[in-house]
Design an enzyme around this catalytic site. Structure first.
Site, short mmCIF file in Angstrom:
data_model
loop_
_atom_site.label_atom_id
_atom_site.label_comp_id
_atom_site.label_asym_id
_atom_site.label_seq_id
_atom_site.Cartn_x
_atom_site.Cartn_y
_atom_site.Cartn_z
N TYR A 151 -3.91 139.50 55.53
CA TYR A 151 -4.11 140.39 56.67
C TYR A 151 -4.67 141.74 56.25
O TYR A 151 -4.99 142.57 57.12
CB TYR A 151 -2.81 140.57 57.44
CG TYR A 151 -2.45 139.38 58.29
CD1 TYR A 151 -2.61 139.39 59.66
CD2 TYR A 151 -1.97 138.22 57.70
CE1 TYR A 151 -2.28 138.30 60.44
CE2 TYR A 151 -1.65 137.11 58.46
CZ TYR A 151 -1.81 137.16 59.83
OH TYR A 151 -1.49 136.06 60.59
N LYS A 223 5.23 130.65 48.97
CA LYS A 223 4.50 129.48 48.47
C LYS A 223 4.18 129.71 47.00
O LYS A 223 3.07 129.50 46.52
CB LYS A 223 3.23 129.26 49.30
CG LYS A 223 2.53 127.93 49.05
CD LYS A 223 3.36 126.72 49.42
CE LYS A 223 2.55 125.43 49.21
NZ LYS A 223 3.41 124.23 49.37
N ASP A 271 6.57 125.52 53.18
CA ASP A 271 6.46 124.25 53.91
C ASP A 271 7.82 123.58 54.05
O ASP A 271 8.13 122.98 55.09
CB ASP A 271 5.45 123.31 53.26
CG ASP A 271 5.60 123.20 51.75
OD1 ASP A 271 5.41 122.10 51.22
OD2 ASP A 271 5.88 124.22 51.11
N ASP A 295 3.94 134.97 60.11
CA ASP A 295 3.26 134.67 61.36
C ASP A 295 3.58 133.26 61.81
O ASP A 295 3.97 133.01 62.96
CB ASP A 295 1.75 134.85 61.16
CG ASP A 295 1.01 135.14 62.45
OD1 ASP A 295 1.62 135.06 63.53
OD2 ASP A 295 -0.20 135.44 62.39
#
Length: 406
Positions: A151, A223, A271, A295
């Site tokens: 972002y 991640k 995930d 998000d």
């Protein structure tokens, strides 16, 4: 309008007068419908709690389509200056074109004011039917890093001189890495900055919140198994803050640790976390994560409890006191002017704002009114679809019902 006095910050504490000036952005699309209803409810909640001893002094500032039509600018400097000087404000939804055009106004506000924490509480209101069997198990607060990650907006378009220059540098400096780009001449490139300082201040805020609210755990969502030096760094730096600043001690042989007061700090691959929130949501309470992960996760969680229409949000810099509270949904232009939109995201964000400035009694009145309206099955059309036997009310009539419940 009530004549007001600015909120100030002294020795790390907000100093809130009885009639604070609150800058507000009405927003685009359905924003005016939301504001017309929400202002009445918020003011009524404050009056119900404090009589005439306290009131919010609203100050409209411009952003989005109304700002462009009025000033020729999407985000005038006067608006940024108002938020800088007055510290605490609230905004409706703003237009963000996809694929080009103006920069995201939401991101511009967050980065311009260094609002590094996006705080998104997710809770269930009894009576709403949702896609999951046990939505009442969801009770989380997301702390999403707000100023870094992709972002930051550092991108080079496919076919541009900047993309060519970037790939030429990569080829010269790191040829083995450049060889991993399958189609370099038709690739766009993006840079993902994640810093130690940015991570530390976010995780620190999340842990401090967990301590203040007596929450059982903080989960670092990342991640890092793939992006080892950005998201992996986030994980490692987060654990380091817990150990160094809060005295956390290891649990077993892994990286998990426990604060002296019993709060557990743990981590989860992003995930896997998206599975966890469906299978074992009760195992997670406060969540600290990076911008993109936050998000995805906050919107997925909102769907589990009734949708983005009842999801509040805040953007906060705990060091400077600056905070902008916001409706988390889009502008819904097809509903503009139809008196049909749900104002609950904005109202629950206002509830967060009232708690932030120390007006907990008014915040309790506001959230209590929403709980009573849902229990009475008198809600707006989107919620009526999820509450069997409910009555669908126009936005303005829903505001009347909320005021009656105060």
């Amino acid at each position: 309008m009530t004549q007001g006095t600015p909120i100030t910050m002294t020795d790390g504490r907000l100093c809130v007068p009885d009639f604070p000036i609150i800058p507000h952005i009405i927003g685009d699309g359905s924003g005016p419908d939301i504001w017309a209803a929400a202002q009445r409810v918020i003011d009524a909640a404050v009056a119900a709690a404090y009589g005439d001893k306290r009131a919010l002094a609203w100050k409209e500032v411009l952003a989005g389509q109304k700002a462009y039509d009025t000033t020729g600018e999407w985000l005038p400097e006067a608006t940024m200056q108002a938020f800088r000087e007055l510290l605490v404000g609230i905004k409706g939804p703003l237009t963000t074109p996809v694929g080009g055009g103006i920069r995201s106004l939401n991101v511009a506000l967050r980065q311009g004011l260094d609002l590094y924490c996006c705080v998104r509480p997710v809770r269930y209101f009894q009576g709403i039917e949702t896609p999951v069997k046990a939505p009442e198990k969801v009770d989380m607060v997301i702390f999403r890093e707000n100023t870094e990650d992709i972002y930051a907006g550092i991108e080079f378009a496919e076919g541009s001189p900047e993309a060519a220059d970037f790939f030429a540098w990569l080829s010269a400096a790191h040829p083995q890495r450049a060889a991993k780009v399958r189609f370099p001449h038709t690739s766009g490139f993006g840079i993902k900055p994640v810093s130690r300082e940015g991570t530390e201040r976010l995780v620190r805020a999340a842990i401090e919140y967990a301590i203040a609210q007596n929450r059982p755990c903080v989960t670092l969502v990342h991640k890092g198994n793939i992006m080892k030096f950005t998201e992996g760094g986030f994980r490692d730096w987060g654990y380091a803050v817990a150990r160094r600043e809060f005295g956390a001690q290891p649990i077993g042989d892994g990286p998990w640790c426990r604060l002296p007061n019993g709060i557990v700090v743990k981590d989860c691959i992003c995930d896997a976390f998206l599975q966890e929130i469906l299978l074992h949501p009760q195992e997670h309470s406060v969540v600290a994560t990076l911008n993109l992960n936050g998000d995805y996760c906050s919107d997925a969680l909102a769907a589990q409890v009734g949708g983005i229409g009842i999801a509040p949000g805040a953007n906060i810099n705990y060091a400077t006191g600056h905070a902008v509270f916001e409706a988390t949904h889009g502008t819904a232009p097809k509903l503009a002017g139809l008196d049909k939109v749900n104002p609950c995201s904005f109202l629950l964000s206002a509830e967060m704002m009232l708690r932030y400035i120390g007006w907990g009694e008014a915040a309790d009145r506001l959230v209590g009114a929403i709980e009573k309206a849902v229990a009475a099955k008198t809600v707006t059309a989107d919620l009526a679809e999820m509450i069997p036997g409910s009555t669908s009310l126009p936005t303005s009539a829903f505001a009347d019902a909320l005021i009656a419940h105060l």
